[in-house]
Write a protein that holds these residues in place. Structure first.
Motif, PDB file in Angstrom:
ATOM      1  N   UNK A 345      -0.481  -3.013   4.033  1.00 56.39           N
ATOM      2  CA  UNK A 345      -1.612  -3.012   3.277  1.00 56.39           C
ATOM      3  C   UNK A 345      -2.813  -2.937   4.064  1.00 56.39           C
ATOM      4  N   UNK A 346      -2.921  -3.849   4.903  1.00 58.47           N
ATOM      5  CA  UNK A 346      -4.448  -3.850   5.760  1.00 58.47           C
ATOM      6  C   UNK A 346      -4.538  -2.703   6.295  1.00 58.47           C
ATOM      7  N   UNK A 347      -3.414  -2.107   7.184  1.00 59.62           N
ATOM      8  CA  UNK A 347      -3.400  -0.814   7.785  1.00 59.62           C
ATOM      9  C   UNK A 347      -3.835   0.197   7.064  1.00 59.62           C
ATOM     10  N   UNK A 348      -3.225   0.412   5.935  1.00 58.48           N
ATOM     11  CA  UNK A 348      -3.481   1.576   4.926  1.00 58.48           C
ATOM     12  C   UNK A 348      -4.889   1.230   4.404  1.00 58.48           C
ATOM     13  N   UNK A 349      -5.225   0.004   4.236  1.00 58.04           N
ATOM     14  CA  UNK A 349      -6.854  -0.037   3.569  1.00 58.04           C
ATOM     15  C   UNK A 349      -7.801   0.480   4.717  1.00 58.04           C
ATOM     16  N   UNK A 350      -7.487   0.373   5.789  1.00 60.70           N
ATOM     17  CA  UNK A 350      -8.463   0.768   6.814  1.00 60.70           C
ATOM     18  C   UNK A 350      -8.404   2.226   6.957  1.00 60.70           C
ATOM     19  N   UNK A 351      -7.065   2.810   6.934  1.00 61.20           N
ATOM     20  CA  UNK A 351      -6.876   4.398   6.733  1.00 61.20           C
ATOM     21  C   UNK A 351      -7.730   4.702   5.617  1.00 61.20           C
ATOM     22  N   UNK A 353     -10.516   4.273   4.800  1.00 59.41           N
ATOM     23  CA  UNK A 353     -12.057   4.519   4.971  1.00 59.41           C
ATOM     24  C   UNK A 353     -12.272   5.579   5.927  1.00 59.41           C
ATOM     25  N   UNK A 354     -11.215   6.118   6.715  1.00 61.49           N
ATOM     26  CA  UNK A 354     -11.348   7.249   7.657  1.00 61.49           C
ATOM     27  C   UNK A 354     -10.816   8.602   7.117  1.00 61.49           C
ATOM     28  N   UNK A 355     -11.870   9.038   6.256  1.00 57.38           N
ATOM     29  CA  UNK A 355     -11.384  10.408   5.559  1.00 57.38           C
ATOM     30  C   UNK A 355     -11.477  11.464   6.435  1.00 57.38           C
ATOM     31  N   UNK A 356     -12.170  11.463   7.539  1.00 63.71           N
ATOM     32  CA  UNK A 356     -12.132  12.662   8.595  1.00 63.71           C
ATOM     33  C   UNK A 356     -10.929  12.672   9.336  1.00 63.71           C
ATOM     34  N   UNK A 357     -10.127  11.389   9.156  1.00 60.25           N
ATOM     35  CA  UNK A 357      -8.764  11.171   9.955  1.00 60.25           C
ATOM     36  C   UNK A 357      -7.899  11.969   8.964  1.00 60.25           C
ATOM     37  N   UNK A 358      -7.658  11.366   7.780  1.00 62.95           N
ATOM     38  CA  UNK A 358      -6.642  11.595   6.872  1.00 62.95           C
ATOM     39  C   UNK A 358      -6.557  12.805   6.159  1.00 62.95           C
ATOM     40  N   UNK A 359      -7.661  13.308   6.101  1.00 63.89           N
ATOM     41  CA  UNK A 359      -7.939  14.585   5.529  1.00 63.89           C
ATOM     42  C   UNK A 359      -6.779  15.843   5.635  1.00 63.89           C
ATOM     43  N   UNK A 360      -6.497  15.669   6.901  1.00 65.44           N
ATOM     44  CA  UNK A 360      -5.592  16.853   7.224  1.00 65.44           C
ATOM     45  C   UNK A 360      -4.014  16.414   7.290  1.00 65.44           C
ATOM     46  N   UNK A 361      -3.866  14.964   7.128  1.00 64.91           N
ATOM     47  CA  UNK A 361      -2.549  14.207   6.963  1.00 64.91           C
ATOM     48  C   UNK A 361      -1.544  14.978   6.216  1.00 64.91           C
ATOM     49  N   UNK A 362      -0.419  15.258   6.569  1.00 66.85           N
ATOM     50  CA  UNK A 362       0.995  15.133   5.757  1.00 66.85           C
ATOM     51  C   UNK A 362       1.802  14.042   5.802  1.00 66.85           C
ATOM     52  N   UNK A 494      18.558  -5.075  -4.927  1.00 64.26           N
ATOM     53  CA  UNK A 494      17.526  -4.689  -3.532  1.00 64.26           C
ATOM     54  C   UNK A 494      16.137  -4.792  -4.267  1.00 64.26           C
ATOM     55  N   UNK A 495      15.218  -5.053  -3.347  1.00 57.77           N
ATOM     56  CA  UNK A 495      13.974  -5.372  -3.661  1.00 57.77           C
ATOM     57  C   UNK A 495      13.135  -4.045  -3.184  1.00 57.77           C
ATOM     58  N   UNK A 496      12.322  -3.358  -4.179  1.00 59.13           N
ATOM     59  CA  UNK A 496      11.618  -2.277  -3.945  1.00 59.13           C
ATOM     60  C   UNK A 496      10.151  -2.777  -3.785  1.00 59.13           C
ATOM     61  N   UNK A 497       9.324  -2.233  -2.848  1.00 60.26           N
ATOM     62  CA  UNK A 497       8.007  -2.315  -2.913  1.00 60.26           C
ATOM     63  C   UNK A 497       7.415  -0.934  -3.159  1.00 60.26           C
ATOM     64  N   UNK A 498       6.471  -0.755  -4.165  1.00 58.09           N
ATOM     65  CA  UNK A 498       5.706   0.363  -4.449  1.00 58.09           C
ATOM     66  C   UNK A 498       4.370   0.073  -3.859  1.00 58.09           C
ATOM     67  N   UNK A 499       4.013   0.715  -2.774  1.00 58.33           N
ATOM     68  CA  UNK A 499       2.732   0.789  -2.069  1.00 58.33           C
ATOM     69  C   UNK A 499       1.962   1.893  -2.203  1.00 58.33           C
ATOM     70  N   UNK A 500       0.686   1.896  -2.957  1.00 52.57           N
ATOM     71  CA  UNK A 500      -0.161   3.156  -2.983  1.00 52.57           C
ATOM     72  C   UNK A 500      -1.521   2.856  -2.475  1.00 52.57           C
ATOM     73  N   UNK A 501      -1.852   4.123  -1.814  1.00 53.20           N
ATOM     74  CA  UNK A 501      -3.299   4.032  -0.915  1.00 53.20           C
ATOM     75  C   UNK A 501      -4.004   5.459  -1.361  1.00 53.20           C
ATOM     76  N   UNK A 502      -5.218   5.174  -1.771  1.00 49.33           N
ATOM     77  CA  UNK A 502      -6.233   6.287  -2.239  1.00 49.33           C
ATOM     78  C   UNK A 502      -6.651   7.015  -1.094  1.00 49.33           C
ATOM     79  N   UNK A 503      -6.327   8.101  -0.615  1.00 49.25           N
ATOM     80  CA  UNK A 503      -6.906   8.950   0.418  1.00 49.25           C
ATOM     81  C   UNK A 503      -7.240  10.184  -0.111  1.00 49.25           C
ATOM     82  N   UNK A 504      -7.908  10.119  -1.333  1.00 56.55           N
ATOM     83  CA  UNK A 504      -8.492  11.341  -1.990  1.00 56.55           C
ATOM     84  C   UNK A 504      -9.495  11.837  -1.265  1.00 56.55           C
ATOM     85  N   UNK A 505      -9.490  13.113  -0.975  1.00 56.36           N
ATOM     86  CA  UNK A 505     -10.494  13.921  -0.212  1.00 56.36           C
ATOM     87  C   UNK A 505     -11.351  14.808  -1.222  1.00 56.36           C
ATOM     88  N   UNK A 506     -12.711  14.493  -1.177  1.00 53.58           N
ATOM     89  CA  UNK A 506     -13.800  14.835  -2.071  1.00 53.58           C
ATOM     90  C   UNK A 506     -14.095  16.018  -1.648  1.00 53.58           C
TER      91      UNK A 506
END
Length: 506
Positions: A345-351, A353-362, A494-506
């Motif tokens: 969660x903490x790593x994803x939260x940091x990501x 904020x880095x729109x210039x980095x994740x904008x081209x991520x697949x 089994x325990x399933x974790x659904x983890x969502x991050x908002x990397x919306x590119x404006x």
């Protein structure tokens, strides 16, 4: 009270060797001498008129003392030994007969004035000790004084009948002073070595470190000696040494006191446990507690000494930890899983904020972003990407040191409800083994402005799945935990974790 203490060392070589090699140096009483000091009467004392010719009693005492002194030091073997001392001169003691007579007069008067007081016993015995000290070392004349005053107490002291018992108590005091006692070994060097041996036997484990530091190399005189007794007449406090066996009893009791405070059953209280785990640990802890109580309380003084107590304590403690280990291992893995999800969660939260980095991520780029971080969070686990598991290669696989899967995860872009449903099937059916218990779907939203709507639809999709069992909890609004049935065995969960991050590119 001024005393001029002198030493005549009979064995200089041994004395020097002791100074160089021992913590404490013992000087034999026969090597010490002084002439004592002038004692004084108590403030209520009135000397009889024409003393000592005031009565036949005092005249007879003085006459007997003069007769004795005429033969001194050839009066007995003990005094004959003085002739071998370089310092001894009979003329140094010419006033002893008069001093003994005066001391008898002072003391008998003091006893008569003190016998009916509340603190009579300590006052009288302390005053007698003061008078005896005044005769010096060796106590030339002191033994004469002592026998005369004892005879007077027994035969001449007049006291009321209701306190006649006090006479008997004083006579017991005189008897205790003259009885030959078995010499106790109270050598301070023996006591010191015994104490240091105890320190050495204390185990080299963290819970004992502060104890070892506090006592190592120290001289705990409060353990070596009995409490001091102050004599207001001499102005001195005297201490009696303990024997080795007495010191060991103190150490045994001190060891038990320490061990009572070093129990392990409180360890589990700080952990996040299920009711079942708490019950299991409490049962083991109560067994351990009973073993400790039996060990530390139920033995006689001479049955077990401190080394045996420490050995048995360690054995009992080892057994306790051994029984707890399977539970702690399970708890440790559960705690790691919680920590892992938190770190993701903490790593994803940091990501986010880095729109210039994740904008081209697949999807693969997102996986590659997390892997370097996940490999660093535990030395007991290994994180790999694109690792073959069951029927395909999962995005993230974490294994423990025994190559057992502890976490299986897939990274997916948000592409709607049906794509998420397919991702669930892919994860559970293709990548999850029968023994796997903890899995996760990590979803990255790049194309939808309404992230709240994405979360809502994702949660609906999860709960509509045919293997969905139950909702468990929601953390940080974007980490939702569920229970799912295993695709190969519906009795397994089994325990399933659904983890969502908002990397919306404006």
């Amino acid at each position: 009270m001024n005393r001029n203490i002198n030493l005549e060392i009979s064995n200089p070589k041994k004395f020097i060797s002791d100074i160089e090699n021992k913590k404490f140096v013992e000087i034999p009483g026969s090597d010490i001498w002084d002439l004592g000091f002038s004692n004084i009467p108590h403030h209520n004392y009135t000397q009889p008129k024409d003393f000592p010719n005031c009565c036949e009693y005092h005249k007879s005492i003085l006459s007997n003392l003069n007769d004795w002194f005429n033969t001194f030091p050839n009066c007995c073997d003990n005094h004959k030994a003085l002739l071998k001392k370089k310092w001894f001169k009979k003329e140094l003691y010419t006033d002893i007969p008069n001093k003994v007579l005066n001391s008898v007069s002072y003391t008998s008067s003091f006893i008569e004035h003190s016998i009916e007081k509340d603190n009579w016993y300590k006052e009288i015995t302390d005053y007698i000790d003061y008078i005896i000290d005044s005769f010096g070392t060796p106590s030339i004349g002191g033994e004469r004084f002592f026998s005369v005053i004892e005879y007077w107490v027994k035969n001449s002291l007049e006291i009321p009948k209701e306190i006649e018992w006090k006479r008997n108590q004083l006579l017991d005091y005189f008897k205790s002073k003259t009885e030959k006692k078995v010499k106790k070994n109270t050598d301070l060097n023996l006591l010191h070595s015994t104490f240091q041996n105890w320190i050495k036997f204390i185990p080299e484990i963290p819970v004992f470190n502060s104890i070892k530091i506090a006592y190592k190399g120290k001289l705990p005189m409060n353990l070596f000696l009995y409490d001091g007794e102050y004599n207001r007449f001499t102005g001195l406090t005297t201490f009696k040494g303990r024997t080795q066996s007495e010191l060991i009893e103190i150490i045994v009791n001190h060891t038990k006191k320490i061990l009572f405070q070093l129990t392990s059953e409180n360890v589990y209280k700080s952990l996040n446990l299920t009711d079942k785990e708490k019950y299991e640990i409490q049962i083991i802890a109560e067994k351990h507690k009973l073993g400790q109580l039996l060990l530390l309380e139920n033995f006689s003084k001479n049955e077990l000494k401190y080394i045996k107590v420490l050995k048995k304590w360690l054995k009992n403690e080892k057994g306790f930890i051994s029984e707890l280990k399977p539970i702690f291992d399970k708890i440790s893995e559960q705690n790691f899983h919680s920590f892992l999800i938190q770190q993701i969660f903490f790593f994803g939260q940091s990501l986010e904020k880095l729109k210039h980095l994740h904008s081209s991520f697949g999807e693969e780029d997102f996986r590659d972003y997390f892997l370097p971080h996940l490999t660093q969070i535990s030395k007991k686990h290994i994180a790999t990407g694109e690792t073959f598991n069951k029927k395909g290669k999962t995005d993230i696989l974490i294994q423990d040191m025994n190559a057992i899967n502890t976490f299986v995860a897939e990274c997916k872009l948000w592409k709607g409800k049906s794509y998420l449903s397919s991702a669930i099937n892919q994860l559970i059916e293709r990548y999850v083994l029968w023994r796997d218990e903890k899995i996760a779907l990590i979803i990255f939203n790049k194309d939808n402005k309404d992230f709240a709507k994405v979360i809502e639809i994702a949660k609906e999709t999860i709960e509509e799945h045919e293997l969905f069992e139950s909702f468990v909890e929601e953390k940080f609004k974007t980490i939702i935990t569920y229970k799912f049935k295993h695709s190969e065995d519906i009795t397994k969960i089994v325990t399933l974790e659904l983890i969502l991050f908002n990397c919306y590119k404006q």
